[in-house]
Scaffold this motif. Structure first.
Motif, PDB file in Angstrom:
ATOM      1  N   ARG B  86       0.825  -1.201   0.000  1.00  0.00           N
ATOM      2  CA  ARG B  86       0.000   0.000   0.000  1.00  0.00           C
ATOM      3  C   ARG B  86       0.858   1.248   0.000  1.00  0.00           C
ATOM      4  O   ARG B  86       0.606   2.202  -0.726  1.00  0.00           O
ATOM      5  CB  ARG B  86      -0.902   0.024   1.245  1.00  0.00           C
ATOM      6  CG  ARG B  86      -2.052  -0.960   1.209  1.00  0.00           C
ATOM      7  CD  ARG B  86      -3.170  -0.481   0.281  1.00  0.00           C
ATOM      8  NE  ARG B  86      -3.870   0.694   0.799  1.00  0.00           N
ATOM      9  CZ  ARG B  86      -4.769   0.647   1.770  1.00  0.00           C
ATOM     10  NH1 ARG B  86      -5.103  -0.495   2.333  1.00  0.00           N
ATOM     11  NH2 ARG B  86      -5.376   1.738   2.162  1.00  0.00           N
ATOM     12  N   ARG B  87       1.878   1.238   0.847  1.00  0.00           N
ATOM     13  CA  ARG B  87       2.745   2.421   0.944  1.00  0.00           C
ATOM     14  C   ARG B  87       3.527   2.626  -0.345  1.00  0.00           C
ATOM     15  O   ARG B  87       3.758   3.760  -0.764  1.00  0.00           O
ATOM     16  CB  ARG B  87       3.689   2.280   2.142  1.00  0.00           C
ATOM     17  CG  ARG B  87       2.953   2.470   3.471  1.00  0.00           C
ATOM     18  CD  ARG B  87       3.825   2.181   4.661  1.00  0.00           C
ATOM     19  NE  ARG B  87       3.069   2.394   5.907  1.00  0.00           N
ATOM     20  CZ  ARG B  87       3.434   1.945   7.093  1.00  0.00           C
ATOM     21  NH1 ARG B  87       4.549   1.250   7.217  1.00  0.00           N
ATOM     22  NH2 ARG B  87       2.695   2.183   8.148  1.00  0.00           N
ATOM     23  N   VAL B 268      -8.431   5.616  -2.679  1.00  0.00           N
ATOM     24  CA  VAL B 268      -8.135   5.759  -1.247  1.00  0.00           C
ATOM     25  C   VAL B 268      -9.356   6.318  -0.532  1.00  0.00           C
ATOM     26  O   VAL B 268      -9.736   5.853   0.542  1.00  0.00           O
ATOM     27  CB  VAL B 268      -6.917   6.688  -1.042  1.00  0.00           C
ATOM     28  CG1 VAL B 268      -6.730   6.998   0.440  1.00  0.00           C
ATOM     29  CG2 VAL B 268      -5.668   6.056  -1.619  1.00  0.00           C
ATOM     30  N   PHE B 269     -10.011   7.296  -1.160  1.00  0.00           N
ATOM     31  CA  PHE B 269     -11.171   7.915  -0.529  1.00  0.00           C
ATOM     32  C   PHE B 269     -12.282   6.881  -0.298  1.00  0.00           C
ATOM     33  O   PHE B 269     -12.852   6.787   0.788  1.00  0.00           O
ATOM     34  CB  PHE B 269     -11.691   9.067  -1.380  1.00  0.00           C
ATOM     35  CG  PHE B 269     -12.926   9.696  -0.805  1.00  0.00           C
ATOM     36  CD1 PHE B 269     -12.845  10.486   0.332  1.00  0.00           C
ATOM     37  CD2 PHE B 269     -14.172   9.469  -1.377  1.00  0.00           C
ATOM     38  CE1 PHE B 269     -13.976  11.047   0.884  1.00  0.00           C
ATOM     39  CE2 PHE B 269     -15.309  10.026  -0.824  1.00  0.00           C
ATOM     40  CZ  PHE B 269     -15.217  10.814   0.302  1.00  0.00           C
ATOM     41  N   ALA B 441      -2.032   7.266   7.094  1.00  0.00           N
ATOM     42  CA  ALA B 441      -0.804   6.523   7.364  1.00  0.00           C
ATOM     43  C   ALA B 441      -0.882   5.116   6.771  1.00  0.00           C
ATOM     44  O   ALA B 441       0.092   4.609   6.223  1.00  0.00           O
ATOM     45  CB  ALA B 441      -0.548   6.451   8.864  1.00  0.00           C
ATOM     46  N   VAL B 442      -2.053   4.490   6.882  1.00  0.00           N
ATOM     47  CA  VAL B 442      -2.218   3.139   6.338  1.00  0.00           C
ATOM     48  C   VAL B 442      -2.066   3.169   4.820  1.00  0.00           C
ATOM     49  O   VAL B 442      -1.354   2.362   4.236  1.00  0.00           O
ATOM     50  CB  VAL B 442      -3.596   2.561   6.735  1.00  0.00           C
ATOM     51  CG1 VAL B 442      -3.859   1.258   5.984  1.00  0.00           C
ATOM     52  CG2 VAL B 442      -3.650   2.327   8.232  1.00  0.00           C
ATOM     53  N   ALA B 443      -2.707   4.133   4.181  1.00  0.00           N
ATOM     54  CA  ALA B 443      -2.659   4.204   2.727  1.00  0.00           C
ATOM     55  C   ALA B 443      -1.425   4.961   2.247  1.00  0.00           C
ATOM     56  O   ALA B 443      -1.157   5.000   1.058  1.00  0.00           O
ATOM     57  CB  ALA B 443      -3.914   4.890   2.199  1.00  0.00           C
ATOM     58  N   ALA B 444      -0.700   5.561   3.169  1.00  0.00           N
ATOM     59  CA  ALA B 444       0.434   6.412   2.835  1.00  0.00           C
ATOM     60  C   ALA B 444       0.030   7.459   1.799  1.00  0.00           C
ATOM     61  O   ALA B 444       0.731   7.723   0.836  1.00  0.00           O
ATOM     62  CB  ALA B 444       1.614   5.594   2.328  1.00  0.00           C
TER      63      ALA B 444
END
Lengths: 245, 479
Positions: B86-87, B268-269, B441-444
């Protein structure tokens, strides 16, 4: 006639300034008193002590209908018997004319709403503005507002009515309508103390005229005595200044 | 619209700006002089030297590191950051230099000896960390009652010691190092997640290749393993990424970073939308509770301040002055972290609600006082002359007029209270801001933060406009 109000050696200090300098006065039931005198002479302060809007100095004493006027639980009995009309009307701007009159009887005497409304409408008729019952104070002229204020004071069926310069804030053309209402009350038997600058009115309605200066009662008597044959120099010079004006 | 991620620091001069979550032992922390030290500090300093560049370390909380590299505010982020797919969609990593697992740390004698003992218990994690992701995925499996998200090791451990949370799930090296001189704390279980730490940089930043080459050299020279010995007491095993040169985790080069994908990423949204809504609900609940309680406290205080016996007036004034002077965040931290030592342990929600109510009450009291004092004296005198008692006078005459005057400032105060709920995220309360920072933070990727800003606006802007309108109306209106 029985004495309704007694003032015994009433003094009032604001710091070093002496607003009232030993007032002694007895007022009989049904008497109509006009208090005259220059500004700052203590006229308003004196009547405001009678319902304790001003606290007088502890050495003096005021008795209304047998009750000493002082802080405590008897104060509400005094205030229930003493109505007051202010120079600036002091109507409640957020309430209609009708509600202004109904509030005190409902809250203080526990009158139910229907009776309070009936009484309020009758009083409005008496002061000649029943058509305005559902308007708000700001929608009325000054003269009309002051007549509402009188009706509001009468709604508590007081034994005494205090008037604190009731026409001083009015435009000249509205003074007459308010004085007419007060004159009508004067003949109805209610005890009244009227602080006023309207000499003609005082001469016409007063049983007794009191002249005050420097926190003292300088001279008192019938309107004829005070206006036509004043004894004291200060009274003479005050009347001369006012009447020539 | 394609914008390359340019490093502002790089353009300005030759200094490499490194962001680090200081306090993350033994990777980056401060010694008693305030000097930054640690495994990763040593590593980036050496890399800078080899590249002939100065290195400047700046302290940034863990979940702020992602947007900091993406915006180019820093060149490199360190903080034992694990490489994840993900990052990699949003940032670049060098080759890894440490193989890590997660761990569970508890208080000795608390009865929690393993993950299985945590059924029905609250666990602590760092917002958006690998531990957070693992705990979220395994919440159901282990039956955690709640995951509480902190901004770093220190506040999380404080709550573990207080007993408000039963265990802390975080990187094993940091916790082994942290607990080595704390006999009351114990790492009770290794959680094999196979994480690998690397330096995080802006997506496809030119510097990545250079830095990665230097890391290869440093591994071959044995420098990196030397750091392992220095900070963990023993060298690493031969087959680990601390010793072996590894390839750089390759991002998908198709996905060049651009503005829309970085800040307005629809995928992401859509993924984080439910989290944000949950956060919004918490924010609204907290806001309403604090506003209502603040109104009650404020009205009471205003009346005491104006009409009570002098000693009570003074107490009310002192209260109002103190709570208007103290920063909300300071008060919140005292209530949340200090009160447990005198036996009052509040949940994050109630700690935040109490804090906001106490402060809002002080402001509301001043608003009511100003409103009541704006009522002409004649209104009081007319009420008294009519024989109304104090209660009826306030209820029927004074307050109805005062309310009209205080509605605009009260509404402004309500807006402030709702905005201030965002501060509650520091005590691990999952409000809108907290959910957004976790999601980013999870999806960076900073899209959830942008979404949160839009939600705050959608919600508060109409109130702001409404207040302006009624202020104008009241000014024009007659009284």
């Amino acid at each position: 006639m029985a004495t309704l109000i007694q003032l015994k050696n009433v003094e009032k200090h604001y710091g070093n300034f002496k607003a009232l300098a030993g007032i002694n006065l007895n007022i009989d039931e049904g008497e109509v008193i006009c208090v005259i005198g220059p500004s700052g002479s203590g006229k308003s302060t004196m009547i405001r002590c009678i319902n304790l809007l001003e606290q007088y100095d502890p050495d003096g004493e005021i008795i209304v209908d047998g009750i000493k006027v002082q802080k405590g639980k008897n104060l509400k009995d005094v205030r229930a018997e003493v109505g007051m009309v202010f120079q600036n009307f002091n109507l409640f701007p957020h309430l209609t004319i009708l509600k202004n009159i109904m509030l005190a009887p409902m809250r203080v005497k526990g009158t139910d709403e229907k009776d309070a409304e009936t009484a309020a409408r009758a009083l409005l008729a008496k002061v000649g503005i029943e058509a305005q019952a559902n308007k708000y104070p700001s929608q009325l002229s000054g003269g009309q507002q002051q007549r509402v204020a009188i009706a509001r004071a009468l709604a508590m069926k007081p034994k005494v009515l205090l008037f604190d310069e009731p026409t001083s804030a009015l435009d000249p053309e509205m003074v007459g309508e308010v004085l007419d209402v007060i004159k009508a009350l004067a003949t109805s038997g209610v005890t009244m103390i009227v602080v006023t600058h309207e000499m003609g009115f005082a001469r016409q309605v007063a049983d007794r005229v009191i002249f005050m200066d420097d926190g003292q009662i300088i001279e008192q008597g019938t309107p004829k005595q005070i206006f036509d044959d004043p004894q004291e120099d200060r009274t003479k010079s005050f009347l001369k200044a006012v009447l020539e004006h | 619209m394609f914008l390359p991620v340019l490093s502002r620091a790089q353009e300005r001069d030759e200094t490499i700006i490194v962001g680090a979550n200081i306090g993350n032992v033994p990777w980056e922390f401060q010694d008693t002089d305030g000097t930054f030290i640690g495994f990763e500090i040593d590593l980036v300093n050496e890399i800078g030297q080899r590249l002939g560049r100065n290195v400047e370390i700046v302290n940034i909380p863990f979940n702020g590191l992602f947007s900091a590299v993406q915006s180019g505010r820093i060149d490199i982020a360190i903080s034992s950051i694990g490489i994840t797919d993900r990052r990699l969609e949003s940032v670049s990593f060098t080759q890894p230099y440490y193989d890590s697992d997660q761990s569970l740390t508890t208080v000795v004698g608390s009865g929690i000896e393993s993950l299985d003992d945590l059924r029905g218990q609250i666990v602590a994690v760092d917002t958006g960390s690998t531990g957070d992701m693992w705990a979220t995925e395994n919440m159901e499996k282990y039956g955690f009652s709640e995951i509480r998200r902190y901004e770093g090791l220190a506040p999380a451990m404080l709550d573990v010691v207080i007993g408000r949370v039963k265990g802390y799930i975080s990187d094993i090296p940091a916790l082994l190092y942290y607990t080595r001189d704390k006999p009351n704390l114990e790492v009770v279980e290794r959680i094999p997640t196979g994480g690998q730490y690397a330096l995080m940089m802006g997506k496809n930043a030119p510097l990545v290749i250079d830095v990665n080459t230097v890391i290869s050299t440093l591994k071959q020279e044995g420098f990196v393993n030397g750091l392992h010995s220095k900070w963990f007491g023993t060298p690493a095993e031969d087959n680990t990424s601390t010793v072996e040169v590894r390839s750089m985790p390759m991002p998908d080069l198709e996905l060049a970073s651009n503005f829309v994908e970085t800040f307005l990423n629809m995928d992401v949204f859509m993924q984080t939308y439910p989290m944000l809504i949950a956060g919004l609900i918490t924010t609204i609940q907290l806001g309403i509770l604090a506003i209502v309680a603040g109104l009650v406290v404020g009205l009471g205080l205003a009346l005491v301040r104006l009409y009570a016996l002098l000693p009570f007036q003074i107490i009310a004034k002192v209260y109002i002055d103190i709570f208007r002077s103290i920063p909300l965040l300071v008060l919140l931290i005292i209530i949340f972290y200090a009160l447990p030592f005198v036996g009052i342990s509040l949940s994050p929600f109630y700690a935040a609600a109490v804090t906001l109510s106490l402060v809002s009450g002080a402001y509301t009291a001043e608003i009511f006082r100003a409103g009541i004092e704006a009522i002409p004296k004649g209104q009081f005198e007319a009420s008294q002359a009519l024989g109304l008692n104090y209660r009826d006078m306030m209820k029927d005459v004074i307050l109805p007029q005062a309310i009209k005057i205080v509605i605009p400032p009260l509404t402004n105060n309500c807006i402030n209270v709702i905005k201030d709920t965002a501060l509650a995220s520091v005590v691990a309360m999952p409000d809108l801001l907290k959910q957004a920072t976790q999601a980013q933070a999870v999806a960076a990727n900073p899209t959830p933060l942008i979404a949160a800003a839009v939600i705050y606006l959608a919600f508060l802007l109409p109130l702001v406009i409404w207040v302006s309108r009624i202020e104008i109306k009241f000014k024009a209106g007659d009284r």
